[in-house]
Write an enzyme that holds these catalytic residues in place. Structure first.
Site, PDB file in Angstrom:
ATOM      1  CD  GLN A   1      -2.921   0.431  -0.148  1.00 30.06           C
ATOM      2  OE1 GLN A   1      -3.127   1.250  -1.032  1.00 30.06           O
ATOM      3  NE2 GLN A   1      -3.330  -0.817  -0.255  1.00 30.06           N
TER       4      GLN A   1
ATOM      5  CG  HIS B   1      -0.547   2.579  -4.366  1.00 33.70           C
ATOM      6  ND1 HIS B   1      -0.708   2.385  -5.712  1.00 33.70           N
ATOM      7  CD2 HIS B   1      -1.089   1.487  -3.762  1.00 33.70           C
ATOM      8  CE1 HIS B   1      -1.320   1.229  -5.919  1.00 33.70           C
ATOM      9  NE2 HIS B   1      -1.560   0.658  -4.758  1.00 33.70           N
TER      10      HIS B   1
ATOM     11  CD  GLU C   1      -8.605   2.056  -1.285  1.00 38.40           C
ATOM     12  OE1 GLU C   1      -7.610   2.506  -0.675  1.00 38.40           O
ATOM     13  OE2 GLU C   1      -8.708   2.076  -2.526  1.00 38.40           O
ATOM     14  CG  HIS C   2      -7.389  -2.100   0.053  1.00 43.66           C
ATOM     15  ND1 HIS C   2      -6.811  -0.877  -0.217  1.00 43.66           N
ATOM     16  CD2 HIS C   2      -7.821  -2.588  -1.137  1.00 43.66           C
ATOM     17  CE1 HIS C   2      -6.888  -0.645  -1.531  1.00 43.66           C
ATOM     18  NE2 HIS C   2      -7.493  -1.661  -2.107  1.00 43.66           N
TER      19      HIS C   2
ATOM     20  CG  ASP D   1      -4.455  -4.220  -5.065  1.00 46.97           C
ATOM     21  OD1 ASP D   1      -5.552  -3.880  -4.573  1.00 46.97           O
ATOM     22  OD2 ASP D   1      -3.359  -4.020  -4.506  1.00 46.97           O
TER      23      ASP D   1
ATOM     24  CG  HIS E   1     -49.790  17.608  -6.253  1.00 47.01           C
ATOM     25  ND1 HIS E   1     -49.316  18.875  -6.504  1.00 47.01           N
ATOM     26  CD2 HIS E   1     -48.719  16.778  -6.398  1.00 47.01           C
ATOM     27  CE1 HIS E   1     -48.010  18.808  -6.792  1.00 47.01           C
ATOM     28  NE2 HIS E   1     -47.624  17.558  -6.738  1.00 47.01           N
TER      29      HIS E   1
END
Lengths: 434, 434
Positions: free
Chosen positions: A262, A265, A330-331, A364, A423
């Site tokens: 991770q 990145h 996220e993960h 991934d 209406h």
């Protein structure tokens, strides 16, 4: 020596320290906002001419005419033919698995009839046209093309338009090959906020789309936020994150490498490990020290671990789950003996990687589920990218004569209660006729 | 004399005239943006104290302490007991129907196992906490409370928090009664951008939520857009719209009243009729002339029809469907003999009201489907509010030992192709061990 933070849920200041660790503000600064607003105005006003200007300025590439911005399908096919065999086979396997998983997500129309004949339901339809943004340069990831394009195609999107900038005319063959195999219909060599604006509003050359998906830099993200409403967008992604929960029985080298995967990145990426085994946390710290110098991207990894990484000691499994639900990662890797026993207690996570063999990296690329996932705690309210993001629903209502008589009475009372008498009278007409 | 526009698809300038008719820019002006940004900053910095200040300033109401901002559940129950019986019965019937329809929308978790034992799936969970914004004053609609609250409760949202401003201390009993019967958990007498900020970030008294839904004025809409990312939001709604497609055989008074029912919302509302029967368009025009003076809200209706209404002559049914798909309306009435034969050709619409008996007003209140719908052509990419807006998905991946061996090879090749070697090595570890 890596300066990865150590926290413990027993510390008196744990809550504020955790909050500080997770803090991330995605708001763009005023200069970026103004630049993007100006680009969008220019594309809306001058179309292709503005697009060519910005491409010359930002990508240092000057096509003679706008039609040269298009990457012909034959060019994508050529890339597919020329990449190395092992990469072509890997892409093929990934496509097959991502597609098989996506097929499970497809929404179907449904309806039911009430005893009086009234029909109610929802009709599900695909988007007419979707746009896929693919970053150029160092962050050009073929896996990202697959993950964004395949759900759109499975949904039945009529036309899928890819845009990818070619800084200094440079093209990434793997990206083009991935576009070919994923079924991209048309591709254009444009990028930045100008590409987002062109997709949102259309130009003489670029077809306007209904939704724009895909990652990008701060200009792209700001442009996507600005055109939201004119078109749909997928999400505004923050830095990538992993949270590993480990019982202490996984090889510490594996966990260190998962944290690295991770962190590599970018410098803002976040890697956190939770364990109730303090000795294990030390063993992972030692693995980090030993393995880091062997990593190609060690500078980025060290920066990310130092700025936003953490090893967190928790009391026990229950405590780990509580903290995991606060982080809403996220993960999430559940590197424990029996992940199925606890996965039901995870309330918020983009993707859950269960068991010691399920490295996030498998997901991934090729396990099947999408790698476009909610970041920055947005898993509290949002979902992985999926086929459902390229479909939408229309409610269906067909009142029978008897049904209209019944419904019109109730509608009329409520409409008059709200002071909306047109209406009420519209409903009354149907009631009187029944 | 009502100045409703007449268009025909045979006119040479039809496309630009239609585009001008549909144009709607939802962007807030800079002053609104700045005001909202300041309010959000103040609520984040000073919490309850700022909330009390703004409530005194904008709602002209000064509670002694922040705890007085809460409307106790007993107060909601009291409203329910004291409203007129016919309204209570109408709300009960509406709740039952809205809930029954919503139950059909619930997403379920799913998973499957591959031959080598690898498990893939998605786990569906409800939001922990949702916030429901309800406008005060003239636009306080109990039906809107039902339409926003019931899907949240059906989804299983842990806690549903309603906010409703009380300008000059005034409360709408029907709104409180609707909140009671719809299952709102806690209610606070706050509104405006300050209420949105309080729900997004939490204060000492107001619990922070995960998603904010519900309509509001330009300050509320701007605040929702600004806090998007910190929390989820439903949508940024534009003015309400109706598109009626009629074969000429429905009573023209009914169609005129259906157009009125949309136009009476506000001066920006849009009512459009499409027909291939030119004589019918004239009969509806005559009905509009005759009925308009009898309407309580005739001033608003006349303004809306004059500014944004239209009677459009089309060539035939096919032409009508083509134009309807361009308009992508929030509400679409198919007032034709056999709506089921054509509904499958409608690609974009929020809700489709099929047949002469299905007035939009029935759906607005009690047919079952939600009346919170995508406006301003956003039905091209978005859906009615539903149970699914209060649920989210987490991907599930559990690789078996054999599965990890297989997947790790592919992941490793692709990761190396992207230059992400920590990803590759993390995958390799699992492959080597298998």
């Amino acid at each position: 020596m890596t300066d990865i933070q150590r926290l413990s849920t027993l510390d008196a200041d744990f809550q504020p320290r955790l909050a500080a660790l997770l803090a991330w503000d995605s708001v763009s600064d005023d200069l970026v906002q103004q630049t993007v607003a100006e680009i969008i105005r220019a594309i809306r006003a001058r179309g292709d001419a503005a697009l060519l200007d910005y491409t010359a300025r930002f990508d240092r590439w000057t096509p003679a005419t706008a039609t040269e911005l298009e990457l012909p399908r034959a060019r994508l096919a050529q890339a597919w033919q020329t990449i190395p065999t092992d990469q072509r086979e890997a892409l093929e396997l990934a496509v097959a698995r991502i597609r098989a998983y996506a097929e499970h997500q497809k929404l179907e129309s449904w309806s039911y009839r009430e005893p009086d004949g009234t029909l109610l339901g929802q009709q599900v339809t695909p988007l007419d046209r979707a746009g896929l943004y693919v970053p150029g340069g160092k962050a050009a990831y073929p896996s990202s093309v697959l993950m964004n394009a395949i759900p759109a195609k499975v949904a039945g999107v009529g036309e899928l338009i890819m845009v990818v900038p070619t800084p200094d005319g440079e093209l990434n063959e793997l990206v083009l090959a991935a576009a070919h195999i994923a079924g991209v219909d048309r591709a254009f060599a444009i990028g930045g906020a100008q590409a987002v604006a062109a997709l949102a509003y259309g130009t003489e050359t670029i077809p306007g789309v209904d939704k724009i998906v895909g990652p990008g830099n701060i200009y792209v993200a700001t442009a996507k936020r600005a055109v939201y409403g004119q078109v749909g967008i997928d999400m505004i992604a923050g830095p990538s994150e992993i949270l590993v929960v480990c019982d202490g029985a996984t090889d510490p080298d594996w966990i260190a490498m998962d944290l690295f995967s991770q962190a590599e990145h970018d410098e803002d990426a976040q890697s956190i490990l939770l364990s109730w085994d303090g000795g294990f946390l030390e063993r992972v710290a030692a693995s980090i020290e030993r393995l880091l110098p062997t990593m190609e991207r060690r500078t980025i990894i060290a920066a990310a671990l130092g700025a936003r990484g953490a090893l967190i000691q928790v009391r026990d499994l229950d405590d780990a789950i509580t903290v995991a639900n606060v982080i809403a990662p996220e993960h999430l890797e559940l590197s424990v003996a029996d992940p199925e026993a606890i996965v039901g207690r995870i309330r918020h996570a983009g993707a859950i990687f269960m068991g010691r063999y399920t490295a996030e990296a498998l997901g991934d690329y090729c396990a099947g589920p999408n790698h476009v996932l909610p970041t920055s705690r947005t898993a509290r309210f949002s979902s992985p990218l999926g086929v459902y993001d390229f479909q939408k629903r229309s409610s269906l209502i067909m009142a029978s004569r008897a049904g209209a008589a019944e419904l019109s009475r109730t509608a009329s009372v409520l409409a008059r209660g709200e002071g909306l008498t047109a209406h009420a009278r519209s409903a009354d007409y149907r009631g009187e006729a029944s």
